[in-house]
Enzyme design. Structure first.
Site, mmCIF file in Angstrom:
data_model
loop_
_atom_site.group_PDB
_atom_site.id
_atom_site.type_symbol
_atom_site.label_atom_id
_atom_site.label_comp_id
_atom_site.label_asym_id
_atom_site.label_seq_id
_atom_site.Cartn_x
_atom_site.Cartn_y
_atom_site.Cartn_z
ATOM 1 N N LYS A 279 0.864 -1.186 0.000
ATOM 2 C CA LYS A 279 0.000 0.000 0.000
ATOM 3 C C LYS A 279 0.897 1.232 0.000
ATOM 4 O O LYS A 279 1.722 1.407 0.890
ATOM 5 C CB LYS A 279 -0.901 0.002 1.243
ATOM 6 N N ASP A 284 -2.507 10.258 3.380
ATOM 7 C CA ASP A 284 -3.910 9.865 3.555
ATOM 8 C C ASP A 284 -4.645 10.922 4.374
ATOM 9 O O ASP A 284 -4.610 10.919 5.591
ATOM 10 C CB ASP A 284 -3.992 8.498 4.257
ATOM 11 N N LYS A 291 -10.268 13.061 7.489
ATOM 12 C CA LYS A 291 -9.869 12.747 8.863
ATOM 13 C C LYS A 291 -9.883 14.035 9.684
ATOM 14 O O LYS A 291 -9.512 15.092 9.172
ATOM 15 C CB LYS A 291 -8.439 12.190 8.885
ATOM 16 N N ASP A 302 1.583 6.437 5.328
ATOM 17 C CA ASP A 302 0.635 5.493 4.749
ATOM 18 C C ASP A 302 1.161 4.788 3.494
ATOM 19 O O ASP A 302 0.447 4.009 2.869
ATOM 20 C CB ASP A 302 -0.690 6.210 4.460
ATOM 21 N N ASP A 361 -12.099 7.123 3.313
ATOM 22 C CA ASP A 361 -10.920 6.908 4.151
ATOM 23 C C ASP A 361 -10.521 5.431 4.204
ATOM 24 O O ASP A 361 -9.462 5.092 4.697
ATOM 25 C CB ASP A 361 -11.174 7.453 5.567
ATOM 26 N N GLU A 363 -9.351 3.700 1.880
ATOM 27 C CA GLU A 363 -8.783 3.772 0.524
ATOM 28 C C GLU A 363 -7.709 2.724 0.261
ATOM 29 O O GLU A 363 -7.493 2.332 -0.883
ATOM 30 C CB GLU A 363 -8.202 5.176 0.275
ATOM 31 N N ARG A 365 -7.534 -0.447 0.894
ATOM 32 C CA ARG A 365 -8.038 -1.698 0.316
ATOM 33 C C ARG A 365 -8.388 -1.533 -1.161
ATOM 34 O O ARG A 365 -8.366 -2.500 -1.910
ATOM 35 C CB ARG A 365 -9.237 -2.199 1.146
#
Ligand code: BES
Ligand code: MN
Ligand code: ZN
Length: 517
Positions: A279, A284, A291, A302, A361, A363, A365
């Site tokens: 990933k 993020d 967030k 991230d 959020d 994201e 996956r």
């Protein structure tokens, strides 16, 4: 990075800024560990007593500095705690009984404390190539510091940075034989893996305004070229043409367009093929499901999964492992804007499945789904993905342990054991079937969110849907250990840690040796 050498020299005559020794916790007080006999002798065999007077107990992580004995060229002795003295039954056949991870951590503590020094000699218990490798890794990883953005930080190697001390410039391991092939090999492995791991840390620590998906892809391309790795970069145009709806959806809100990087390391003698998927969200923000303040300051981390995969593939190439390893870096920035994916949007993924985005959020996956499918099309023997995927995994396992999920119990155990072996705390987690139901969507094949409880496992179940049929797969959720918000400990610095790199390298080695799958 710190230079690492082996030396058979005697401690007294060594020109160095410090001599590092080990002190263990004995039944009746501190005990000087093997390797430091010459130092103890110069203190008339009374070093343990001196250390006790100074308050040392031998506990792990403890550090005691004392002036070197008369006649020593080095002015300083640094004693690091090694924890409980091993039982006699652990210490046999010339084996001092100290655990590799204990040595790695102690070496890291000493190396960090020696920032600013030019040269240090390590007189720790060395009884095998494994001990040399562990101490070497501990030194190289513990000495790491990220000062690129400090005023004066980018000056000549070894020079003192204005806002801090330069890392220890040279470490020599006493008891290691510079002419012994196994000892030299141990140093070479420690150097290769630590260098790549430290580069992963640099990438994680880089601010997100300077590490966009395109820049990350460029860095990967340059490294691949240097190490004979085949590299392919799909930019936003190529991703659109290929139908990578997950990566495009997540990256759509950012002016910095997404990339999918494929790194292929091949060995002519390889019989197995491993795929690593990372990933790589360079930042993020949460996207439209933004967030709140307090949850986004560290979200440059991230992309730690992609950094780990990158480091592991380059390590495999540098070590010349007899296995084919493909690394997939799913790179995107998750930002809110007029072109961002919305809660309610449906994405058509690379696999052909549709996903209803309920929370932008979630994201990670989405980008991983496309990369997992791309990896699956090559039919590797196994896929391992690495991701800072869920806050829920942090709630479950804390900030130092990553979760291991898999579609195969034996493979999950093998991954967990590989992590244990290299000193990375990990724990097996289940993929309970009943949680799949929560991701049912009324408009699409699946939603990107499910039940609130067990959020880390829900994410794992989502990913499983994008792994090709019959392919063995494991998922490492490194949300906790990827980024150290507290103070440094052992060989782990503040900030990016390089979590999972050593586990992936170990998996590649085990696969090359035919001991996995
Ligand atoms: N990158 C975060 C997960 C994360 C949190 C990593 C804290 C490191 C530290 C991920 O993209 C995320 O936001 N996950 C959500 C998922 C939720 C919306 C289903 C989470 O965990 O809250
Ligand atoms: Mn997120
Ligand atoms: Zn994320």
């Amino acid at each position: 990075m710190t230079a690492l050498t082996l030396s058979t020299a005697a401690a007294p005559g060594l020109r160095a800024d410090a001599i590092v020794i080990g002190v263990a916790k004995g039944a009746k007080g501190p005990v000087v560990a093997p390797g430091a006999e010459a130092v103890d002798k110069a203190y008339d065999g009374k070093l343990a007593g001196v250390l006790e007077t100074l308050g040392a107990s031998g506990a792990e992580g403890e550090l005691t500095k004392l002036p070197a004995p008369a006649g020593f060229k080095a002015p300083l002795v640094v004693a690091v705690g090694l924890g409980a003295q091993p039982d006699d039954k652990d210490a046999e056949d010339g084996d001092t009984g100290f655990d590799a991870e204990v040595l790695r951590k102690a070496a890291g503590v000493a190396a960090r404390a020696l920032a600013g020094a030019r040269k240090a000699a390590f007189a720790l218990p060395v009884d095998s190539p494994g001990a040399i490798e562990a101490i070497g890794e501990g030194v190289l990883l513990g000495a790491y510091s990220f000062d690129t953005y400090k005023e004066n930080g980018g000056q000549a190697k070894g020079a003192r940075a204005k806002n801090g001390k330069a890392p220890l410039a040279e470490a020599t391991l006493l008891g290691g034989k510079p002419r012994d092939a196994a000892h030299k090999g141990a140093v070479a492995r420690a150097v290769a893996v630590s260098e790549e791991l430290n580069r992963a840390r640099d990438l994680i620590n880089m601010p997100p305004n300077d590490l966009t998906p395109a820049i990350f892809a460029g860095i990967a391309q340059a490294a691949a070229k240097e190490h004979g790795i085949k590299v392919q970069v799909l930019d936003d145009k190529a991703l659109t043409k290929g139908g990578y709806g997950g990566i495009l959806g997540v990256g759509g809100g950012s002016a910095a367009t997404p990339r999918l990087v494929k790194l292929s390391y091949t060995h002519p003698g390889a019989e197995k093929h491993l795929a690593f998927v990372g990933k790589g969200i360079t930042y993020d923000s949460g996207g439209i499901s933004l967030k709140p303040a307090g949850h986004n300051e560290t979200m440059k981390c991230d992309m730690s999964g992609a950094a780990a995969v990158f480091a592991a593939v380059v390590s495999a190439a540098r070590l010349g492992l007899e296995v084919n390893v493909t690394g997939w870096l799913a790179l995107a920035e998750n930002m809110p804007s007029g072109s961002a994916v919305r809660p309610g949007d449906v994405l058509r993924m690379y696999s052909g499945k549709t996903v209803e985005v309920l929370n932008t959020d979630a994201e990670g996956r989405l980008v991983l789904a496309d990369a997992l499918w791309a990896a699956s099309l090559e039919k590797p023997d196994a896929i391992v993905d690495v991701a800072t995927l869920t806050g829920a995994m942090m709630l479950a396992l804390g900030s130092r342990t990553f979760g291991v999920m898999a579609n195969d119990d034996a493979f999950r155990s093998a991954v967990y054991e590989a992590a244990e072996e290299v000193g990375e705390p990990a724990w097996p987690m289940p993929l309970p079937e009943h949680l799949r139901k929560g991701m049912e969507s009324s408009v699409a094949d699946i939603a990107n969110m499910g039940e609130r409880w067990g959020g880390g496992l829900v994410a794992g179940l989502f990913l499983r849907e994008f792994v090709g049929d019959g392919i063995t797969w494991a998922h490492l959720d490194i949300a906790g250990p990827a980024f150290n918000e507290g103070g440094p400990f052992g060989y782990t610095p503040k900030g990016g840690t390089g979590s999972a790199v050593r586990t992936l390298v170990r998996l590649a080695e085990l696969t090359a040796a035919g001991d996995l799958g």
